[in-house]
Each structure stands twice: as C-alpha cells, then as structure tokens.
Design a protein around this motif. Structure first.
Motif, short mmCIF file in Angstrom:
data_model
loop_
_atom_site.label_atom_id
_atom_site.label_comp_id
_atom_site.label_asym_id
_atom_site.label_seq_id
_atom_site.Cartn_x
_atom_site.Cartn_y
_atom_site.Cartn_z
N GLY A 218 29.03 39.67 30.50
CA GLY A 218 30.19 40.59 30.81
C GLY A 218 30.07 40.62 32.67
N TRP A 219 31.28 41.60 33.68
CA TRP A 219 31.22 40.99 34.82
C TRP A 219 30.88 40.71 35.65
CZ3 TRP A 219 36.29 41.93 36.01
CH2 TRP A 219 37.40 42.28 34.82
N SER A 220 31.25 39.31 36.87
CA SER A 220 30.44 38.89 37.46
C SER A 220 31.34 39.16 38.76
CB SER A 220 30.22 37.45 37.34
OG SER A 220 29.30 37.60 36.43
N TRP A 221 30.88 39.22 40.41
CA TRP A 221 32.15 39.15 41.09
C TRP A 221 31.76 38.21 41.76
CZ3 TRP A 221 30.40 43.76 38.48
CH2 TRP A 221 31.06 44.92 38.38
N SER A 222 32.61 37.61 42.90
CA SER A 222 32.69 36.24 43.89
C SER A 222 33.79 37.46 44.92
CB SER A 222 33.05 35.29 43.08
OG SER A 222 34.38 35.14 43.24
N PRO A 223 33.84 36.73 46.50
CA PRO A 223 34.54 36.44 47.12
C PRO A 223 36.31 36.40 46.43
CG PRO A 223 32.81 35.44 48.20
CD PRO A 223 32.42 36.06 46.51
N ARG A 224 36.39 35.50 45.42
CA ARG A 224 37.74 35.59 45.22
C ARG A 224 37.97 36.27 44.09
NH1 ARG A 224 40.03 29.91 46.06
NH2 ARG A 224 41.70 31.16 45.57
N GLY A 225 36.58 36.64 43.54
CA GLY A 225 37.56 38.08 42.57
C GLY A 225 36.53 38.03 41.59
N ALA A 226 36.70 38.69 40.11
CA ALA A 226 35.72 39.33 38.82
C ALA A 226 36.10 37.79 37.76
CB ALA A 226 35.88 40.45 38.82
N TYR A 227 35.04 37.90 36.73
CA TYR A 227 35.22 37.04 35.61
C TYR A 227 34.41 37.87 35.07
CZ TYR A 227 30.90 34.63 35.27
OH TYR A 227 29.74 33.64 35.57
N ARG A 228 34.56 38.30 33.82
CA ARG A 228 34.37 38.57 32.49
C ARG A 228 34.10 37.41 31.27
NH1 ARG A 228 37.08 42.33 29.30
NH2 ARG A 228 37.68 40.70 28.45
N TYR A 229 33.31 37.85 31.06
CA TYR A 229 32.40 36.37 29.56
C TYR A 229 32.28 37.28 28.50
CZ TYR A 229 30.59 32.93 27.14
OH TYR A 229 30.49 32.54 25.27
N GLY A 230 32.44 37.68 27.73
CA GLY A 230 31.84 37.96 26.27
C GLY A 230 32.53 39.17 26.23
N PRO A 231 32.74 40.77 25.56
CA PRO A 231 31.96 40.64 24.33
C PRO A 231 31.14 39.83 23.43
CG PRO A 231 33.33 41.93 24.19
CD PRO A 231 33.82 41.91 24.87
N GLN A 232 32.91 39.44 22.64
CA GLN A 232 32.75 38.48 21.26
C GLN A 232 32.36 36.71 21.91
OE1 GLN A 232 35.52 40.75 21.57
NE2 GLN A 232 37.25 39.23 21.04
N PRO A 233 32.16 35.47 21.18
CA PRO A 233 31.90 34.42 22.28
C PRO A 233 33.75 34.16 22.22
CG PRO A 233 31.19 34.55 19.90
CD PRO A 233 31.91 36.11 19.87
N GLY A 234 33.51 33.03 23.33
CA GLY A 234 34.93 32.65 24.51
C GLY A 234 35.70 33.85 24.93
N ARG A 235 35.69 34.86 25.07
CA ARG A 235 36.72 35.36 25.19
C ARG A 235 36.56 36.03 26.75
NH1 ARG A 235 38.11 42.08 24.07
NH2 ARG A 235 39.32 42.05 25.90
#
Ligand SMILES: Cc1cc2nc3c(=O)[nH]c(=O)nc-3n(C[C@H](O)[C@H](O)[C@H](O)COP(=O)(O)OP(=O)(O)OC[C@H]3O[C@@H](n4cnc5c(N)ncnc54)[C@H](O)[C@@H]3O)c2cc1C
Length: 500
Positions: A218-235
C-alpha cells in the motif's frame, strides 16, 4: 463537404481522446482524419481504469461487452484491484492522496451511486487496451487514422484551417488538438496555458524486485515523499517532492525507478528488471485559457494537465470528446448554428478546473512535512467514515459531475442514469447511433408528439422519471416527473432543433 477542403475535421493525436472524438464525428457522418506522429501506439503505463461516465460512454456506443471482456481478462492477469463491498460485489473505489477508499464502507445505496451500476464490470480497462478498442471502433465507423504524421504548422483562414504536416500540407474545415500535454496545436494557435508549476517527480512501473520484503504494502509516507507497493506483484509508484525532473523527456530507466524508490522508502531495495514501459510524471497543473480559438479546438491533455492522482485525466478528456463530438458534428453537418460551439468551452472548462483543484489538493496532502502529515491524519479520519468515503467515491467515480443547464429537475445537467425499460432493454441500448434520445413514459405519448421527427423517441410504460431528453454525450438536457411538457420545446430548440 466544401470542395476546397481535404477533410471536414482533422484531429491531431490518436490517444484515447482523439480516438473518441474521431469516432463520435464519424458516427454523425462527418469526414474525419486523425493524424498521429507515433508509428505505433504508446506502450507506456498510464491509466489502469476508467470512471463511470467513460464506461457509460462506451456502453452507449455498444462497446460495453468488449470493455467487460477487457476487465475480466485484466482481473485474471493482475488480481482484484478494488475490493468487495458489503453486498459482496467487486467495486472499484481508488484512493485519495494515497488514502485507500474502503469499498466496504461506502454507502452503495446512495442515489447517485445506485443510479449508475450497469457498467461496474467495465471499470478496470487499462489505457492501452482502451486505445486499441477505440481505434478499431473509430475506423469501423469511417474515421481515417494516419500514423507517422506530425502536425507542425497551422493557419486559421476564417473558412478553414491550413495544416502543415511532415507528410505535406492539407486543408481542413476544423482542427482539434488532442495532442497531449505538450500540445503543438495549443502552441501554434497561441493559446495560453496558465497554472501551477511542478513540485514533484513521480514514477509508475511494474518491476522484478530481489527483496520485496523491504517494501510495505500500500502507500507509505516519508519526509521525502511517498511510495506505493502493489496491489499487484511488482507494481510500484513513487512521489518525490524534488521540484520536478530536470529533463522531462529523458527515457525512464530501471535505475531511475530504483533510486527514487530507495529515497522515498529509506531502504536499499533492489530492482532487477522492468516488466512494462514505466512512466514519469509531475504535478504540473495547467488549463488552457480557452478551449477554442476560431476553427481550432483543444481537448484532453492538450487542454488540461494535472498529476494522475485519483485517475482523472483520461476520463476528463473523454468527457471533452463526447461533448465536442456531437456539437461539432451538428455545426459541420449544418444542423446547428456556429454559436452551439461556444457551449463546449462554457461546459467543459469548469469541469476541468474542478478536477485540477482536486489533484492540487492531493499534492498538498502527500507532502512529507509535519503539517501536511497532520492534515493527512484529519482527512484520513474523515475518509474513514461512511459519509466521507461515500462522498470521495462519488467524486472520483464522476457520477456527481454536472453541467449548468436551464431547468430545475435534479437530473438536468447530470449524466443519464441507468434505466431498464419495460421491454427488457436499457436506455443505453437505444443510444448506439449517437443521436438525441427522448424517453416518453406518458400513457398518451405527450412528449413524443412535440419531438416527432427531431429526435429518436423511446416509449416506455415503466415508473419513475416520466420524461427525459438525453443529449448524445449522455447529459440530461430536460427531465420531468409529470406529464407536463413545460420546458421540453425550449430544450429541443436549444439543443436539437436548430437548423432542421
Ligand atoms: C502514470 C500515469 C497514470 C495515469 N493514470 C490515469 C488514470 O488512472 N485514469 C485517468 O483517467 N487518467 C490517467 N492518466 C492520465 C492519462 O494517461 C492522460 O490523461 C491521457 O493519456 C490523455 O489522453 P489524450 O488523448 O488527451 O493525450 P495523449 O494520450 O497524450 O495522446 C496524445 C497523442 O498525440 C500525439 N501527438 C502529439 N503531438 C503531435 C503532433 N504534433 N502531431 C501528431 N500527433 C501528435 C501523441 O503521440 C499522442 O499519441 C495517467 C497518466 C499517467 C502518466
């Protein structure tokens, strides 16, 4: 057609918007040429889904079964994208600034949502598949698509447009720039493109990952920005607040995606291969000052750009094309006066401005600073409620969009709801020819009488709304809950009666 013209309408760009427009024009009997500079369709990963008005536009043109087949195939390949609602149906809801909208929390009985469920199985249509479907549809209807031809110059001569292309000049009655965010048509027509500058660089890719356990789902945040992993493998998708990329046209490499993912995740995750052509984007957010300059028009990304949060760009452009398609065809075929074309800018620019602001709000919420994080907490709390999620899903799915039209019936200016008729057909089944539809449920056919010979009439003895005049773009132009035809004649005259 004027004998001095090579073609009545030239559409620049065979992206989704140009193809929808070409199909609508061809369906209405207009000669249309699409010029596309690419030799082959763009393989880059962009939209993964369509909203309700886009899916309903496909439905009204008989493309629902094909779109449903694409969704079934996509779901088999990548797994579920949305999730089941309380009634167990798979629903596509999306996210707002990375905050997932829980389908189980949404009130699916809300009248706006409940009125638009027939296309539920045609929402997960990736852009490349949609473009292939639309290209086939447009050509089947008679549009000509010429690839490998770039538009490089234009001159509006008042009675036509001289177009310079890499394959030589041509003369067209009207020119529509559906040529994307860096639109040459917009530049050549001298149309300003004001807006807000980019703050972020984003990447979207499907990759092989050596150590996926280093990433959170799912989505995760950090001071530099954010990333999303999933919902399908490798995306994976990343968002970095870095002021935008130095060179927006440089090809995206595996190293670019990995470096961005490492920075925003704070891990040393290793990507080993790209599975599809990745995309880089920014939150450059701009809208053309006008959508029309004389005989030249803009539609889709050529008229507006914004970040892909909430998946709106393609849908907004398809809405432009559906609106411009029938109005331009009516004027070109001599069924309406030139003034009808002014409604395009008047109706579509406010919708575009609203979408642009919704995406700006999401950029604000994605920032990594403590104030934005605190704001995100507040919004997440609201989205965690039934009312909050329902409100957000309605906005993202497009069902609450409306055009400001005369008349006080709640349906006027809205997208026509799904209506099943007493003979078992749906109202959308009667819209394949792209014309106006008048639904008449009065026992004595009171509405049909005033519309005779001007629009297609569908008689029905069902209950609910008594009469509806539906424009070719699916917008309700007039509605009545009684047998009183007040307002129908004025609406017919305004939209469907001129010049007949
Ligand atoms: C990562 C990402 C994810 C996205 N996700 C979504 C989503 O989920 N939902 C959504 O609705 N939208 C989404 N979008 C936005 C969507 O992809 C665009 O809004 C959509 O492609 C716009 O379509 P268009 O036809 O206006 O322009 P384009 O798709 O850009 O097509 C323009 C065409 O014009 C051609 N062209 C350009 N210049 C010339 C010229 N001078 N002569 C001839 N041809 C020319 C180009 O080659 C191109 O084929 C996403 C975008 C990105 C980058």
């Amino acid at each position: 057609m004027n004998r001095d013209l090579d073609v009545e309408v030239t559409v620049v760009g065979a992206g989704p918007v140009g193809l929808v427009l070409a199909a609508e024009l061809a369906l209405a009997g207009v000669s249309v040429l699409v010029l596309e500079r690419r030799d082959a369709p763009d393989p880059a990963m962009k939209a993964q889904s369509v909203n309700v008005p886009t899916a309903e536009a496909l439905d009204r043109r008989g493309l629902l079964p094909a779109a449903e087949a694409i969704q079934r195939e996509t779901l088999r390949r990548v797994g579920p994208f949305g999730g089941p609602s309380a009634d167990g149906v798979l629903r596509f809801t999306g996210h707002f600034a990375g905050m997932p909208l829980d389908p189980g929390l949404v009130d699916w009985s809300d009248p706006d949502l409940a009125a638009h469920t027939a296309v539920e199985g045609a929402r997960m249509v990736p852009q490349q598949r949609l473009e292939a479907l639309l290209a086939e549809h447009a050509v089947r209807l008679g549009a000509t698509v010429r690839r490998g031809v770039e538009v490089t110059a234009l001159q509006d001569t008042g009675d036509g447009v001289l177009v310079g292309t890499t394959a030589g000049p041509l003369r067209t009655g009207r020119l529509v720039g559906c040529d994307g965010g860096h639109s040459a048509v917009r530049r050549l027509a001298g149309i300003a493109f004001p807006g807000t500058d980019p703050e972020i660089t984003g990447y979207q890719a499907v990759v092989d990952i050596a150590d996926p356990e280093k990433l959170a789902d799912g989505w995760s945040w950090s001071p530099r920005g954010a990333y999303r992993y999933g919902p399908q493998p490798g995306r994976v998708a990343t968002v970095e607040f870095d002021g935008g990329p130095a060179d927006r046209s440089a090809p995206v490499t595996l190293d670019d995606v990995q470096a961005s993912l490492r920075r925003v995740s704070g891990t040393d995750v290793t990507l080993t291969a790209l599975r599809a052509t990745p995309t880089r984007w920014t939150d450059n957010t701009r809208q053309a000052e006008v959508y029309r300059a004389g005989r030249v028009f803009l539609a889709g990304d050529a008229a507006h750009v914004h970040p892909p949060f909430g998946g709106q760009g393609l849908n907004l452009g398809v809405g432009d094309a559906m609106n411009l398609g029938w109005t331009l065809a009516a004027v070109v075929r001599g069924r309406a006066r030139e003034a009808l074309l002014d409604t395009y800018d008047a109706e579509r620019r406010p919708v575009g401005a609203w979408i642009l602001d919704r995406t700006r709000a999401q950029t604000g919420l994605l920032r990594g600073d403590p104030k934005s994080a605190a704001l995100r907490e507040v919004v997440a709390g609201l989205l965690g409620t039934r009312d909050g999620t329902t409100y957000a899903v309605k906005a993202i799915s497009g069902v609450t969009q409306r055009v400001d039209l005369p008349g006080d019936h709640p349906l006027t200016g809205r997208h026509v709801p799904d209506l099943r008729l007493s003979d078992g057909s749906r109202l959308a089944d009667h819209a394949h020819d792209g014309g106006f539809l008048l639904l008449d449920r009065t026992p004595e056919g009171a509405f049909a009488a005033s519309a005779a010979g001007r629009v297609r009439v569908v008689r029905d003895d069902g209950t609910g709304v008594m009469g509806l005049l539906v424009r070719p773009d699916g917008v309700v132009a007039w509605a009545s809950d009684t047998t009183d035809p007040a307002g129908l004649e004025a609406s017919l005259g305004r939209w469907a009666g001129e010049g007949r």
